[in-house]
Enzyme design. Structure first.
Site, PDB file in Angstrom:
ATOM      1  N   ASP A 166      11.786  14.723 -22.629  1.00 29.34           N
ATOM      2  CA  ASP A 166      10.315  14.703 -22.639  1.00 29.34           C
ATOM      3  C   ASP A 166       9.773  13.408 -22.039  1.00 29.34           C
ATOM      4  O   ASP A 166      10.425  12.375 -22.088  1.00 29.34           O
ATOM      5  CB  ASP A 166       9.823  14.877 -24.084  1.00 29.34           C
ATOM      6  CG  ASP A 166       8.356  15.278 -24.142  1.00 29.34           C
ATOM      7  OD1 ASP A 166       7.812  15.745 -23.117  1.00 29.34           O
ATOM      8  OD2 ASP A 166       7.744  15.117 -25.213  1.00 29.34           O
ATOM      9  N   HIS A 197       8.519  15.052 -12.884  1.00 31.41           N
ATOM     10  CA  HIS A 197       9.577  16.068 -13.029  1.00 31.41           C
ATOM     11  C   HIS A 197      10.687  15.818 -12.018  1.00 31.41           C
ATOM     12  O   HIS A 197      11.866  15.939 -12.335  1.00 31.41           O
ATOM     13  CB  HIS A 197       9.001  17.473 -12.852  1.00 31.41           C
ATOM     14  CG  HIS A 197       7.996  17.839 -13.912  1.00 31.41           C
ATOM     15  ND1 HIS A 197       8.200  17.579 -15.248  1.00 31.41           N
ATOM     16  CD2 HIS A 197       6.770  18.448 -13.834  1.00 31.41           C
ATOM     17  CE1 HIS A 197       7.143  17.999 -15.944  1.00 31.41           C
ATOM     18  NE2 HIS A 197       6.258  18.527 -15.110  1.00 31.41           N
ATOM     19  N   LEU A 201      33.351  19.332 -19.249  1.00 28.97           N
ATOM     20  CA  LEU A 201      32.079  19.412 -19.965  1.00 28.97           C
ATOM     21  C   LEU A 201      31.416  20.787 -19.798  1.00 28.97           C
ATOM     22  O   LEU A 201      31.377  21.322 -18.687  1.00 28.97           O
ATOM     23  CB  LEU A 201      31.140  18.333 -19.403  1.00 28.97           C
ATOM     24  CG  LEU A 201      29.712  18.317 -19.946  1.00 28.97           C
ATOM     25  CD1 LEU A 201      29.687  17.734 -21.358  1.00 28.97           C
ATOM     26  CD2 LEU A 201      28.783  17.498 -19.046  1.00 28.97           C
TER      27      LEU A 201
HETATM   28  C1  IPE Z   1       9.536  20.083 -25.119  1.00 28.22           C
HETATM   29  O1  IPE Z   1       8.608  19.260 -24.483  1.00 28.22           O
HETATM   30  C2  IPE Z   1      10.123  21.064 -24.147  1.00 28.22           C
HETATM   31  C3  IPE Z   1      10.972  20.486 -23.102  1.00 28.22           C
HETATM   32  C4  IPE Z   1      11.319  19.230 -22.993  1.00 28.22           C
HETATM   33  C5  IPE Z   1      11.469  21.418 -22.138  1.00 28.22           C
HETATM   34  P1  IPE Z   1       7.043  19.567 -24.552  1.00 28.22           P
HETATM   35  O2  IPE Z   1       6.390  18.466 -23.839  1.00 28.22           O
HETATM   36  O3  IPE Z   1       6.792  20.942 -24.067  1.00 28.22           O
HETATM   37  O4  IPE Z   1       6.777  19.510 -26.108  1.00 28.22           O
HETATM   38  P2  IPE Z   1       5.413  19.410 -26.909  1.00 28.22           P
HETATM   39  O5  IPE Z   1       4.483  20.403 -26.321  1.00 28.22           O
HETATM   40  O6  IPE Z   1       4.902  18.021 -26.749  1.00 28.22           O
HETATM   41  O7  IPE Z   1       5.781  19.703 -28.328  1.00 28.22           O
HETATM   42  C1  IPE Z   2       9.096  17.126 -20.115  1.00 24.19           C
HETATM   43  O1  IPE Z   2       8.062  16.298 -19.708  1.00 24.19           O
HETATM   44  C2  IPE Z   2       9.375  18.215 -19.131  1.00 24.19           C
HETATM   45  C3  IPE Z   2       9.001  19.558 -19.608  1.00 24.19           C
HETATM   46  C4  IPE Z   2       8.469  19.821 -20.752  1.00 24.19           C
HETATM   47  C5  IPE Z   2       9.255  20.663 -18.727  1.00 24.19           C
HETATM   48  P1  IPE Z   2       6.530  16.654 -19.941  1.00 24.19           P
HETATM   49  O2  IPE Z   2       6.050  17.386 -18.756  1.00 24.19           O
HETATM   50  O3  IPE Z   2       6.330  17.344 -21.233  1.00 24.19           O
HETATM   51  O4  IPE Z   2       5.926  15.191 -19.977  1.00 24.19           O
HETATM   52  P2  IPE Z   2       4.773  14.659 -20.923  1.00 24.19           P
HETATM   53  O5  IPE Z   2       5.156  14.984 -22.324  1.00 24.19           O
HETATM   54  O6  IPE Z   2       3.528  15.354 -20.500  1.00 24.19           O
HETATM   55  O7  IPE Z   2       4.751  13.199 -20.657  1.00 24.19           O
HETATM   56 MG    MG Z   3       5.947  16.681 -23.104  1.00 26.04          MG
END
Ligand code: IPE
Ligand code: IPE
Ligand code: MG
Length: 255
Positions: free
Chosen positions: A25, A42, A136
């Site tokens: 995240d 990303h 792995l």
């Molecule tokens: C969790 O991250 C899902 C992934 C990392 C794929 P999110 O950014 O979607 O989670 P929330 O919405 O903050 O809980």
């Molecule tokens: C995690 O990063 C990637 C996915 C959930 C696909 P985010 O896109 O949720 O990044 P933040 O949480 O907005 O910083």
């Molecule tokens: Mg996120």
């Protein structure tokens, strides 16, 4: 060199998890801090994936499960969803051969019917190519939700009971977990979540029952080999009791 190796070994003498699961995240916030669009975050996150896969292999981790896209992420703006799907496709195309050379077994868990045909084909090809590898196991959770997984398992169980393949009283934890997407793999010992949030966000609801949780503020694109090693070292110092008393747990871990 050998001194380094000894120091490294000592660092992990508390034990290396068999299975590490990661909620990757913080990509969006990483990009925003640089006045860049979310997709730049990303993209930057892909190099963290590369580093973490490599380091997990070096550490002797058996299974690494990466949360790449959740059931709920489908509700993001269409443009972001399409960037993420495209990135998943391209990364698989680009990395599968190299992962295969490194003896990595690739597996995808998630609701495949929601993924594009191209992506499904690429996944099937990567899984087939690497199926008999013995290093792995890299599990990619995409279009995955813990509740979806429990539901699809419950549905299959109901079908098997209906068709007489299974009787309800034969169903125990071991059999039930065989119906879940990770069927056959050990449960995660360690869950890492980057990006500062301390929640599970519908990840592996059944399998995280006894995982050690490790939350870090580091945003996913800044997470690399050293951060993973620090998490593993921290794991080595945890006392896992599985509901027992400390004395019992110590006796069990010595046995
Ligand atoms: C969790 O991250 C899902 C992934 C990392 C794929 P999110 O950014 O979607 O989670 P929330 O919405 O903050 O809980
Ligand atoms: C995690 O990063 C990637 C996915 C959930 C696909 P985010 O896109 O949720 O990044 P933040 O949480 O907005 O910083
Ligand atoms: Mg996120």
């Amino acid at each position: 060199m050998s001194n380094n190796n000894t120091a490294e070994r000592n660092r992990f003498e508390g034990g290396v998890p068999r299975h590490i699961a990661i909620v990757m995240d913080g990509n969006g916030r990483w990009a925003r801090a640089r006045f860049m669009p979310r997709h730049a975050g990303h993209r930057a996150g892909v190099s963290s994936v590369r580093k973490v896969v490599e380091t997990a292999g070096e550490l002797g981790v058996e299974v690494l499960t990466l949360f790449a896209f959740s059931s709920e992420n489908w509700d993001r703006p269409a443009e972001e969803v399409s960037v993420l799907m495209d990135l998943l496709l391209r990364t698989l195309q680009k990395e599968s051969a190299r992962l295969h050379e490194h003896n990595v077994r690739i597996r995808l868990i998630g609701e495949r019917s929601r993924l594009s045909l191209r992506l499904r084909q690429e996944i099937a090809a990567a899984e087939e190519l690497t199926a008999s590898n013995t290093g792995l196991t890299l599990v990619i959770a995409a279009s995955f939700g813990g509740r979806w997984d429990l539901l699809q398992a419950a549905r299959q169980v109901a079908e098997d009971v209906q068709s007489g393949l299974l009787s309800a009283d034969e169903l125990d934890e071991q059999r039930f977990s065989g119906y879940l997407s990770l069927g056959g793999l050990p449960d995660p010992d360690l869950l890492i979540r980057t990006g500062g949030e301390q929640r599970v966000s519908n990840f592996l609801l059944w399998h995280l029952a006894y995982a050690e949780l490790h939350f870090v503020n580091t945003l996913w694109p800044d997470f690399g080999a050293e951060e993973l090693k620090a998490a593993v070292e921290n794991f080595g110092g945890r006392k896992r009791r599985f509901g027992r008393t400390e004395e019992q747990a110590e006796r069990l871990s010595r046995a």
